[in-house]
Write an enzyme that holds these catalytic residues in place. Structure first.
Site, PDB file in Angstrom:
ATOM      1  CG  ASP A 182      35.211 -53.310  26.170  1.00 50.32           C
ATOM      2  OD1 ASP A 182      35.226 -52.858  27.332  1.00 50.32           O
ATOM      3  OD2 ASP A 182      34.511 -54.271  25.826  1.00 50.32           O
ATOM      4  CE  LYS A 185      35.701 -55.996  29.367  1.00 47.19           C
ATOM      5  NZ  LYS A 185      34.326 -55.846  29.841  1.00 47.19           N
ATOM      6  CG  ASN A 211      37.512 -57.435  26.069  1.00 50.49           C
ATOM      7  OD1 ASN A 211      36.822 -58.442  26.206  1.00 50.49           O
ATOM      8  ND2 ASN A 211      36.996 -56.231  25.994  1.00 50.49           N
ATOM      9  CG  ASP A 220      34.250 -57.971  22.791  1.00 50.60           C
ATOM     10  OD1 ASP A 220      33.652 -57.419  21.857  1.00 50.60           O
ATOM     11  OD2 ASP A 220      33.682 -58.312  23.849  1.00 50.60           O
ATOM     12  CB  THR A 264      34.606 -51.905  31.558  1.00 51.41           C
ATOM     13  OG1 THR A 264      34.363 -52.906  30.566  1.00 51.41           O
ATOM     14  CG2 THR A 264      34.472 -52.546  32.933  1.00 51.41           C
TER      15      THR A 264
END
Length: 454
Positions: A256, A258, A261, A274, A291
């Site tokens: 995840d 991005k 985060n 996260d 995502t």
């Protein structure tokens, strides 16, 4: 050439069944303020299938149709704001890696051999005073808390407390993800990964006590700057690569990556946060999660994915930092998936050759030829000419001055985060009053039984 402006919306990554509820911030550690509403998707869609793939007998893959960016062919001029946390996690797709065709690769280090860093038995929820709400999400919120009886705030007494409603976790089938997040964070320790100090539970919630990172999200700083220079991008990407190298040594894939985060500490260094989608995978897994703009082709095509998916995300992030928006964006997640599979990238004329070269190496559609997933693993990334001159050891010791130093007046400064009202006492009972041991019949509550480790 004229540069398109930054797209106006960002989709985000929560499990698919969350898409019908309002969400103003992600439930990682503390998250930044953004004036954005919750964009409700128009219904479930499925990603394009790879050629020759049959969906007969496969469980449905439901995601939110609202991407991180929307607005047609060229992004609008307004700065992006947070949209939904797009749901792309489906428990039914989670297949054991042993079913992979290739031989599983043992980790360089075993997570079970690492020390459990969680404090046990010495802290209670009532030892903390709630100072503010840093963010809210679908099944909980993030609070800023301080140890009672301490006056001057410090990194030893200020924390981000992640609060998750047990009934919602069970309803949304996220028990396995939450327990995996606790297990992984309890044993990893790295300067560029957020620390988990303790976990608790009361009759309503589970709680994760995390380090408070006061500088806000990289997303916020990137939107303020519009785009970063290659040198600034190199600094941040290098810290991320060291964090991924560490995680991958345990066969942990993060899944995840991005800007939302990535949190900046008071010295401007990044902390990865996260870990809701992190997983120990010896070979490949088939869970659809992440995502939309950051999903690798093998995730979209349900071909099974592993560490290579994290390296693909590094390429997307590098492009987004240098250009100001990701290479693949569209109004819908389906449109994003199609563009990812086509692989056509618009390269700004002013982008230098080495920057373009490393992005292309990360974004190779064949994972067996992708930078980071070759014979040398993460070391191939460190040795790439784009990183020539980087002192990796000094960086990991945090001896290099960061390019952005967040303005933070104190270690409990919340200026980079949402200023939201405190939750009602009834929603955080264990923080207000110490709860007595439950009655005998309550001890066998199914939801409580699923969080025995907390």
């Amino acid at each position: 050439m004229d540069r398109p402006a930054a797209p106006a919306f960002r989709s985000t990554s929560l499990p698919n069944s969350l898409r019908t509820r309002p969400c103003t911030a992600p439930l990682n550690t503390a998250v930044g303020s953004r004036n954005s509403g919750f964009a409700v998707g128009q219904g479930p869609i499925t990603p394009p299938l790879s050629p020759g793939h049959s969906d007969e007998g496969d469980p449905s893959i439901v995601i939110d149709s609202e991407p991180r960016y929307s607005g047609g062919g060229t992004p609008p001029s307004e700065c992006p704001t947070r949209g939904t946390r797009a749901a792309v996690a489906e428990e039914a797709m989670d297949i054991d890696s042993e079913q992979s065709e290739s031989s599983p690769k043992p980790p360089l280090r075993r997570l079970e051999d690492e020390e459990n860093h969680l404090t046990s038995g010495t802290l209670k929820l009532t030892d903390f005073e709630v100072k503010g709400t840093l963010g809210t999400g679908t099944f909980g919120r993030v609070l800023l808390v301080q140890l009672r009886g301490t006056s001057a705030p410090s990194s030893q007494n200020c924390f981000a407390l992640k609060v998750l409603r047990k009934s919602e976790i069970v309803r949304l089938r996220q028990v396995e993800h939450v327990n995996a997040e606790r297990y992984i964070l309890s044993r990893v320790r790295h300067p560029f990964i957020v620390d988990l100090y303790a976990t608790f539970q009361d009759s309503l919630n589970i709680y994760m006590l995390l380090s408070y990172v006061p500088g806000g999200e990289l997303f916020t700083h990137l939107r303020r700057a519009r785009r970063f220079t290659p040198d600034v991008t190199r600094f941040y990407l290098a810290t991320i690569i060291l964090a991924l190298k560490y995680l991958h040594s345990f066969n942990i894939i993060y899944r995840d990556l991005k800007p939302e985060n990535l949190l900046l500490d008071s010295r401007g260094y990044l902390r990865l946060t996260d870990f809701g989608f992190a997983k120990i995978v010896d070979d490949r897994t088939w869970t659809l999660c992440g995502t939309p703009e950051y999903l690798s082709p093998e995730i979209i095509q349900s071909d099974g994915h592993g560490k290579a998916a994290d390296w693909w995300a590094c390429g997307i992030l590098c492009y987004e930092m240098v250009v100001g928006y990701p290479p693949f964006f569209d109004e819908t997640a389906y449109g994003i998936y199609e563009k990812i599979l086509k692989g056509k990238i618009l390269w700004p004329r002013e982008m230098d050759r080495l920057t373009k070269d490393i992005i292309k190496a990360f974004l190779h559609p064949d994972r067996t030829k992708r930078l980071g997933n070759l014979g040398g693993g993460a070391q191939d990334v460190l040795d790439h000419p784009w990183f020539r001159g980087v002192d990796w050891d000094a960086l990991e010791r945090r001896e290099i001055r960061a390019p952005i130093i967040p303005h933070v007046a104190s270690l409990d400064d919340t200026r980079h985060f949402s200023h939201l009202p405190l939750p009602p006492a009834s929603e955080i009972p264990g923080l207000i009053n110490e709860e007595h041991p439950p009655a005998l019949q309550q001890r066998f509550d199914p939801s409580a039984y699923q969080f025995m480790e907390f």
